[in-house]
Design an enzyme around this catalytic site. Structure first.
Site, short mmCIF file in Angstrom:
data_model
loop_
_atom_site.label_atom_id
_atom_site.label_comp_id
_atom_site.label_asym_id
_atom_site.label_seq_id
_atom_site.Cartn_x
_atom_site.Cartn_y
_atom_site.Cartn_z
N ALA A 125 -12.64 -1.31 -1.24
CA ALA A 125 -12.80 -1.26 0.22
C ALA A 125 -11.94 -2.32 0.88
O ALA A 125 -12.31 -3.50 0.95
CB ALA A 125 -14.27 -1.43 0.60
N GLY A 132 -6.41 -0.86 9.93
CA GLY A 132 -5.97 -0.19 8.71
C GLY A 132 -6.17 -1.10 7.51
O GLY A 132 -7.19 -1.74 7.35
N SER A 159 -11.85 5.89 -0.29
CA SER A 159 -12.03 6.94 -1.30
C SER A 159 -13.24 6.61 -2.15
O SER A 159 -13.40 5.48 -2.63
CB SER A 159 -10.78 7.05 -2.17
N GLU A 244 -1.49 0.37 -7.75
CA GLU A 244 -2.14 1.44 -7.00
C GLU A 244 -1.09 2.34 -6.35
O GLU A 244 -1.19 3.58 -6.40
CB GLU A 244 -3.04 0.87 -5.91
N ARG A 245 -0.07 1.75 -5.74
CA ARG A 245 0.95 2.56 -5.06
C ARG A 245 1.79 3.34 -6.06
O ARG A 245 2.21 4.46 -5.76
CB ARG A 245 1.81 1.65 -4.18
N GLY A 341 7.99 32.65 5.41
CA GLY A 341 7.89 33.50 6.59
C GLY A 341 6.45 33.71 7.01
O GLY A 341 5.64 32.77 7.02
#
Length: 385
Positions: A125, A132, A159, A244-245, A341
């Protein structure tokens, strides 16, 4: 789709095992999870029993003692099977390493076996409503009270946030400020404690992946729940967030390859008065450009993966990897709607293409938005010369 030299035959066998598990136990139910906006806890226990959780942990803590390549294979297969509800890398490669590297022996024995078995759901967390994931604007506090800490604040878009049993909470500390950065502590918070309120957040992208808000109101935790040293959270986060990234970049890259393969197949099968869509130069150019982007991204990520195991991974590389892969994914998802399309906006194909676009948009936001990553890369350039 691209030639790779990263894996050996044992890894190939593991990939087949993971793919078989997902095909048999997860993908038949995933659409129902998306519709229900939740993934059942039993699925996490199934994944744990199959060895898909916290695989890199030592056997003493419930893992298999394997290297990061095993984790990369799991992440890639989740993406290729279009599974996001059971986002195993959240447990395995984002939360568990914090506890393994920073935790006391008592903390590790108490939590890691349950995380590896899927019996304990965990979350990290950081993000707050007003800023942010910007650490400098964090307002959640951990106030000293004897041998305890009293937590107050709100974490959002987390998450596993509404279902987690234990959450690593980043909070402003009374100790440890570094320059203009506040002192931060990383604190294990069991969600059954008084003062913890969890609620799910409804979202349009990756709907089966639980996302929640956690409010802490005078939540008392023992000081023994601090991970590592009090006030050292900023240093720890700078080290851990890179992996993590990279995890999120691995997932985005595998998603891109799946979407590209599907789109090439559908374009080849879609006929116009002058042949298939692939017989037209403009679609070929667009697909060729994205194929090239995917090829370059794949090469870069496959260079990064071994560095994690060797302990030589540069967080700036993770920012570059996530920035490039998620940008390519969004372009592919948008092109997937356009080149199909009317089929890109109607029927089963249209529903899938539209959902791919929404899910791709999530990936350029979570783990640090593209704008944050650009800023981090830019700020690091002078020191990296």
């Amino acid at each position: 789709m691209f030639a790779r030299t990263l894996f050996d035959p044992e890894h190939d066998a593991w990939r087949a095992e993971v793919a078989a598990f997902l095909s048999a136990e997860i993908t038949p139910h995933h659409d129902a999870w998306v519709a229900a906006r939740k993934t059942p806890r039993a699925a996490w226990a199934q994944a744990g029993a199959a060895g898909l959780l916290a695989r890199a942990l030592p056997p003493a803590y419930g893992g298999a003692g394997r290297d990061f390549r095993d984790s990369a294979i799991i992440i890639e297969e989740l993406a290729r099977h279009r599974v996001h509800g059971l986002f195993t890398c959240l447990q395995s490669d984002i939360v568990a390493p914090f506890i393994l590297r920073l935790g006391t022996e008592a903390q590790k024995m108490r939590l890691l076996p349950g995380i590896a078995q899927g019996e304990v759901l965990a979350a990290l967390a950081l993000t707050e409503p007003q800023g942010g994931s910007a650490l400098s604007t964090m307002t959640t506090t951990a106030r000293s009270s004897g041998d305890s800490l009293v937590l107050n604040g709100c974490k959002t878009h987390i998450s596993n946030g509404s279902v987690a049993d234990v959450v690593i909470v980043a909070a402003k500390s009374e100790r440890g400020s570094i320059g203009d950065q506040p002192g931060l502590s990383l604190i294990l918070v069991e969600t059954e404690r008084p003062g913890v309120h969890q609620e799910a957040i409804e979202k349009t992208g990756m709907a089966a992946l639980d996302t929640g808000q956690i409010t802490l109101t005078d939540c008392v935790v023992p000081r023994s729940n601090v991970l590592g040293g009090e006030g050292m959270g900023f240093v720890y986060l700078m080290s851990f967030l890179g992996v993590e990234r990279l995890v999120l970049a691995i997932y985005a890259q595998a998603c891109s390859e799946r979407l590209l393969q599907d789109l090439i197949r559908d374009c080849d099968a879609r006929h116009t008065p002058n042949g298939s869509v692939l017989d037209h130069q403009n679609p070929r150019f667009s697909l060729a450009e994205l194929y090239s982007d995917c090829a370059v991204n794949r090469s870069f990520i496959d260079q990064c993966i071994p560095l994690v195991q060797e302990g030589r991974f540069d967080p700036k590389q993770a920012c570059i990897a996530k920035l490039r892969t998620t940008a390519t994914l969004k372009k592919l998802a948008a092109l997937g709607v356009q080149l199909r399309g009317a089929g890109g906006i109607s029927g089963e194909t249209g529903a899938r293409a539209s959902q791919d676009l929404l899910d791709a948009s999530v990936q350029s936001i979570w783990g640090g938005t593209s704008e944050i990553l650009l800023d981090l890369i830019g700020r690091s350039m002078a020191s990296g010369l």
